[in-house]
Enzyme design. Sequence first.
Site, PDB file in Angstrom:
ATOM      1  N   LYS A  66       0.846  -1.198   0.000  1.00  0.00           N
ATOM      2  CA  LYS A  66       0.000   0.000   0.000  1.00  0.00           C
ATOM      3  C   LYS A  66       0.878   1.244   0.000  1.00  0.00           C
ATOM      4  O   LYS A  66       1.946   1.246   0.636  1.00  0.00           O
ATOM      5  CB  LYS A  66      -0.894  -0.047   1.245  1.00  0.00           C
ATOM      6  CG  LYS A  66      -1.935   1.051   1.357  1.00  0.00           C
ATOM      7  CD  LYS A  66      -2.806   0.816   2.595  1.00  0.00           C
ATOM      8  CE  LYS A  66      -3.894   1.848   2.761  1.00  0.00           C
ATOM      9  NZ  LYS A  66      -4.744   1.581   3.949  1.00  0.00           N
ATOM     10  N   SER A 141      -9.669   1.388   3.008  1.00  0.00           N
ATOM     11  CA  SER A 141      -8.825   2.184   2.165  1.00  0.00           C
ATOM     12  C   SER A 141      -7.753   1.397   1.401  1.00  0.00           C
ATOM     13  O   SER A 141      -7.181   1.927   0.443  1.00  0.00           O
ATOM     14  CB  SER A 141      -8.129   3.259   3.000  1.00  0.00           C
ATOM     15  OG  SER A 141      -7.291   2.686   3.966  1.00  0.00           O
ATOM     16  N   SER A 165      -9.682  -1.049   7.161  1.00  0.00           N
ATOM     17  CA  SER A 165      -9.154  -0.840   5.808  1.00  0.00           C
ATOM     18  C   SER A 165      -8.448  -2.022   5.170  1.00  0.00           C
ATOM     19  O   SER A 165      -8.142  -1.976   3.977  1.00  0.00           O
ATOM     20  CB  SER A 165      -8.201   0.345   5.800  1.00  0.00           C
ATOM     21  OG  SER A 165      -8.948   1.524   5.747  1.00  0.00           O
TER      22      SER A 165
HETATM   23  N1  GLN Z   1     -13.379   3.355   6.743  1.00  0.00           N
HETATM   24  C1  GLN Z   1     -12.482   3.705   7.793  1.00  0.00           C
HETATM   25  C2  GLN Z   1     -12.141   5.168   7.699  1.00  0.00           C
HETATM   26  O1  GLN Z   1     -12.479   5.757   6.730  1.00  0.00           O
HETATM   27  C3  GLN Z   1     -11.293   2.819   7.705  1.00  0.00           C
HETATM   28  C4  GLN Z   1      -9.995   3.514   7.668  1.00  0.00           C
HETATM   29  C5  GLN Z   1      -8.792   2.644   7.818  1.00  0.00           C
HETATM   30  O2  GLN Z   1      -8.861   1.543   8.364  1.00  0.00           O
HETATM   31  N2  GLN Z   1      -7.649   3.186   7.413  1.00  0.00           N
HETATM   32  O3  GLN Z   1     -11.570   5.735   8.566  1.00  0.00           O
END
Ligand code: GLN
Length: 507
Positions: A66, A141, A165
């Site tokens: 990532k 994400s 995410s």
């Molecule tokens: N959907 C969550 C957010 O927007 C997940 C984010 C993450 O795990 N980086 O914060």
Amino acid sequence: MKIQSEEPMSFKAPQDYLPYVAEWEEKIGAFIEFDPCRAALPESPARRADGGPPRTNLEGLPFAVKDNIAVRGFSLSCGSRLLEQLRAPYTATAVEKLLESGAVPVGKTNQDEFGMGSSTDNSGIKRTNNPWDPERVPGGSSGGSAAAVAAGLVPFALGSDTGGSVRQPAAFCGVVGLKPSYGAVSRYGLVAYASSLEGIGILSDSVRRCREVFGVIRGADPLDQTSRDAPEGAPPLSKPPRAQTIGVLSPEAVARAVAEMVNGETGGSALETAAQAAELEPEVRRAFEAARAGFVKLGYTLNEVELPSLKYGVPAYYTIATAEASANLARFDGVRYGARPEWAENPGDLIDKTREAGFGPEVKLRILLGTFVLRSGFQDRYYLRAQRIRAGIRRDFEALLGDGEYRDGGKPPCDAILLPVFPTRAFGRGAASLSPFAQKAADLYTCCANLAGLPALSFPASVEGGLPAGVQLIGRAFAEGTLLDIAGDWEQEHPAPHPSGYRSFWS
Ligand code: GLN
């Protein structure tokens, strides 16, 4: 994006590997950068100069990372325009350990900007499509990592999980996603979003591979003071004592609790949306019921359990995550990293212009929200309240799974808890999709593991209406081995599904 191939690649792959990657990439756009020749490979005991048989299971395997995890010489954009030109000057510990085991990073994957989102559409760089249906999002994400694994471009990838995410995109793309216990994997080289919640996680094509990768990247690291080895008494990663009891969190009960909480407050359309977002769509409910029945068949004892504080998880998560983000992202000022405007009146103007042009709308929203909840005089109302909810969630889990330090000695009521990952399968773009607010409300099944620091594993349960649907197991701190065992049992009977056009290059 060019799929580079001028030089010899840093790993062995069949002739048609690069054309295969190029063809998929055109459709899904998982990578921000792909270069199978760039990785500077260390001289390691695992790497055999004579080309003899591999010494570790990961030797010679390509993997994706990532774009918020540093790999020296590669992009480190975090999905942000502000950092689009940045090259990582060093390598994250998790990646370093994979390099030492002989695996090869081949590229950096797209993501929601700084990890903020559930669709990867919040990337400032590009769009990534779901390999099962390019009209739909891959989740987020870590959507690029999930899409790359699901399409067979790499057998595994690293992501980060702050509130779901890794697990949610894994469920959307039909792959395995592990969020390890807090501190189990070094965060050195992971660009910070919400430091007390996040960690590096794994997306992989099988449970077995996930275990192998986790076995390599875990462990205390002097470069991250919050990292640690598993405490004494924790089950070993391979061959832990056989799990017997799975607690089942009823999604209906959770949705009811959220609806009650919402009605008890002031009402209004945003709160109604939150209640609706908590309800599972029929296909996800079917997948969950299939998993529940499947585990009974596999010989597990299933008990209904409750987590009374879970309904407050999303507000607590967004309060704490945005508070931490507002502090962590203060470093992006145009002075030290990334883009900076051509001209500015004074240092304040330089910072304003950098952020105005560099950050996308979701990031700006969250920085504002974070500074709002931390305002002087208001901390009791938001931040401290969220911390109390966090403590409550931790206690709820401890009562079912046992404490994280293994001090109690006795056998806790459950070896793991089975729950949904996300209320929907991969959603589409455009009018019919989930609103950004509903996407946040839908984080309720994932963000609690982060608030409690517990390991959580998402894996494909079934394919419903042409799209994969996942389920999730949450375990006691440092009991990743137990979760992987249970999911491994499932996988034996229900091998991971693949989108059409998928080919497996890696055994
Ligand atoms: N959907 C969550 C957010 O927007 C997940 C984010 C993450 O795990 N980086 O914060």
